[in-house]
Write a protein that holds these residues in place. Structure first.
Motif, PDB file in Angstrom:
ATOM      1  N   ILE A 265      -8.434   5.034   8.084  1.00  0.00           N
ATOM      2  CA  ILE A 265      -8.005   3.536   8.353  1.00  0.00           C
ATOM      3  C   ILE A 265      -6.940   3.232   9.430  1.00  0.00           C
ATOM      4  O   ILE A 265      -6.290   2.468   9.975  1.00  0.00           O
ATOM      5  CB  ILE A 265      -6.213   3.614   7.178  1.00  0.00           C
ATOM      6  CG1 ILE A 265      -5.122   4.730   7.058  1.00  0.00           C
ATOM      7  CG2 ILE A 265      -7.021   3.697   5.539  1.00  0.00           C
ATOM      8  CD1 ILE A 265      -4.112   4.518   6.257  1.00  0.00           C
TER       9      ILE A 265
ATOM     10  N   ARG B 158      -9.731  -2.021   8.241  1.00  0.00           N
ATOM     11  CA  ARG B 158     -10.572  -1.167   6.945  1.00  0.00           C
ATOM     12  C   ARG B 158     -11.618  -0.650   6.614  1.00  0.00           C
ATOM     13  O   ARG B 158     -12.001  -0.510   7.729  1.00  0.00           O
ATOM     14  CB  ARG B 158     -10.682  -3.199   6.931  1.00  0.00           C
ATOM     15  CG  ARG B 158      -9.859  -3.841   6.450  1.00  0.00           C
ATOM     16  CD  ARG B 158      -9.812  -5.489   5.555  1.00  0.00           C
ATOM     17  NE  ARG B 158      -8.663  -6.051   5.813  1.00  0.00           N
ATOM     18  CZ  ARG B 158      -8.070  -6.631   6.454  1.00  0.00           C
ATOM     19  NH1 ARG B 158      -8.406  -6.616   8.040  1.00  0.00           N
ATOM     20  NH2 ARG B 158      -6.762  -6.954   6.061  1.00  0.00           N
ATOM     21  N   SER B 159     -12.634  -0.608   5.764  1.00  0.00           N
ATOM     22  CA  SER B 159     -13.257   0.143   5.631  1.00  0.00           C
ATOM     23  C   SER B 159     -14.844  -0.467   7.109  1.00  0.00           C
ATOM     24  O   SER B 159     -15.419   0.344   6.616  1.00  0.00           O
ATOM     25  CB  SER B 159     -13.616   0.175   3.850  1.00  0.00           C
ATOM     26  OG  SER B 159     -14.461  -0.713   3.403  1.00  0.00           O
TER      27      SER B 159
ATOM     28  N   CYS C 180       0.668  -1.135  -0.168  1.00  0.00           N
ATOM     29  CA  CYS C 180      -0.398   0.033  -0.149  1.00  0.00           C
ATOM     30  C   CYS C 180       1.401   1.702  -0.124  1.00  0.00           C
ATOM     31  O   CYS C 180       1.972   1.670   0.915  1.00  0.00           O
ATOM     32  CB  CYS C 180      -0.389   0.627   1.061  1.00  0.00           C
ATOM     33  SG  CYS C 180      -2.064  -1.041   1.271  1.00  0.00           S
TER      34      CYS C 180
ATOM     35  N   THR D  79      -6.707  -3.791  -0.197  1.00  0.00           N
ATOM     36  CA  THR D  79      -5.844  -4.079   1.490  1.00  0.00           C
ATOM     37  C   THR D  79      -7.223  -3.407   2.565  1.00  0.00           C
ATOM     38  O   THR D  79      -7.449  -3.631   3.237  1.00  0.00           O
ATOM     39  CB  THR D  79      -4.474  -3.484   1.574  1.00  0.00           C
ATOM     40  OG1 THR D  79      -3.745  -4.145   0.896  1.00  0.00           O
ATOM     41  CG2 THR D  79      -4.515  -3.998   3.092  1.00  0.00           C
ATOM     42  N   PHE D  80      -7.487  -2.285   2.211  1.00  0.00           N
ATOM     43  CA  PHE D  80      -8.253  -1.176   3.148  1.00  0.00           C
ATOM     44  C   PHE D  80      -9.872  -1.040   2.619  1.00  0.00           C
ATOM     45  O   PHE D  80     -10.418  -0.936   3.423  1.00  0.00           O
ATOM     46  CB  PHE D  80      -7.093  -0.036   3.190  1.00  0.00           C
ATOM     47  CG  PHE D  80      -6.391   0.262   4.809  1.00  0.00           C
ATOM     48  CD1 PHE D  80      -6.331   0.174   5.634  1.00  0.00           C
ATOM     49  CD2 PHE D  80      -5.344  -0.088   3.643  1.00  0.00           C
ATOM     50  CE1 PHE D  80      -5.486   0.320   6.013  1.00  0.00           C
ATOM     51  CE2 PHE D  80      -3.169  -0.056   4.300  1.00  0.00           C
ATOM     52  CZ  PHE D  80      -4.364   0.636   5.613  1.00  0.00           C
TER      53      PHE D  80
ATOM     54  N   GLY E  37      -4.350  -1.399  11.487  1.00  0.00           N
ATOM     55  CA  GLY E  37      -4.739  -0.498  10.411  1.00  0.00           C
ATOM     56  C   GLY E  37      -6.203  -0.714  10.962  1.00  0.00           C
ATOM     57  O   GLY E  37      -6.535  -2.162  11.303  1.00  0.00           O
TER      58      GLY E  37
ATOM     59  N   ASP F 238      -0.096  -5.243   4.724  1.00  0.00           N
ATOM     60  CA  ASP F 238      -1.303  -6.062   5.665  1.00  0.00           C
ATOM     61  C   ASP F 238      -0.260  -7.269   6.163  1.00  0.00           C
ATOM     62  O   ASP F 238       0.915  -7.951   5.905  1.00  0.00           O
ATOM     63  CB  ASP F 238      -2.181  -6.800   4.902  1.00  0.00           C
ATOM     64  CG  ASP F 238      -2.953  -7.922   5.728  1.00  0.00           C
ATOM     65  OD1 ASP F 238      -2.703  -8.159   7.211  1.00  0.00           O
ATOM     66  OD2 ASP F 238      -4.877  -7.956   5.579  1.00  0.00           O
TER      67      ASP F 238
END
Length: 189
Positions: free
Chosen positions: A90, A125-126, A53, A73-74, A123, A154
């Motif tokens: 994030i 995620r959405s 990322c 990833t996110f 981190g 990740d």
């Protein structure tokens, strides 16, 4: 009459030299523009193809760029996050105050805590789920303001493997009960 011809020839030579210099500057500018286009194309290709990322934010913490690896990833599309504050996209709620304080401290003092080092953090995620990431942040002073590029990965699979290996090292493979190594470790503590 001959001095007029010589003067006219000199004027002509000066004009031609001036035109040649102008032409040379035009050629140099065209070459510089071509080099800039090439540089931008290469940068774009690297961002698109990067396995990690790559997220760039300005001095206010607003996202400027978000590459395809960051999207997958996110869980956000680039268009959903560009212009939004990174901490609301994030950064997990439990780390937002520390993120904000670190950014403010860096902008005021230049003191780095995370910038320039590789660290493991969490981190988000959405969908709000949290996961372990490895993170490296690079700060760049650009046009009298700071820009930050974060390289994130990740590391969920790596953390699961580490936990499994630790469990195997400290537990009997047949019974799953703690083994002598774990017993000795606990007795030391």
């Amino acid at each position: 009459f001959s001095s007029d011809v010589v003067e006219s020839d000199n004027d002509l030579l000066e004009a031609m030299a001036h035109i040649g210099a102008l032409f040379g500057r035009v050629v140099e500018r065209k070459e510089a523009e071509q080099a800039l286009r090439m540089s931008e194309a290469l940068k774009g290709a690297m961002l698109e193809a990067a396995l990690d990322c790559i997220i760039t934010a300005d001095h206010t913490g607003r996202i400027i760029d978000f590459n395809p690896a960051a999207e997958s990833t996110f869980g956000y599309k680039r268009s959903e996050v560009v212009g939004r504050e990174i901490e609301h996209c994030i950064v997990p709620p439990s780390l937002r105050a520390a993120h904000r304080a670190g950014l403010e401290r860096y902008l005021e003092t230049g003191r780095e805590s995370v910038i320039g080092r590789r660290v493991e953090l969490t981190g988000m995620r959405s969908d709000g789920s949290e996961f372990p990431i490895e993170l490296a942040i690079h700060a760049l002073h650009l046009d009298s303001r700071q820009v930050f590029t974060a390289y994130a990965r990740d590391i969920t699979s790596r953390k699961l493997l580490e936990a499994r290996l630790e469990h195997q090292a400290l537990h009997d493979s047949l019974t799953g009960l703690p083994n002598r190594d774990l017993l000795m470790d606990r007795m030391e503590h």
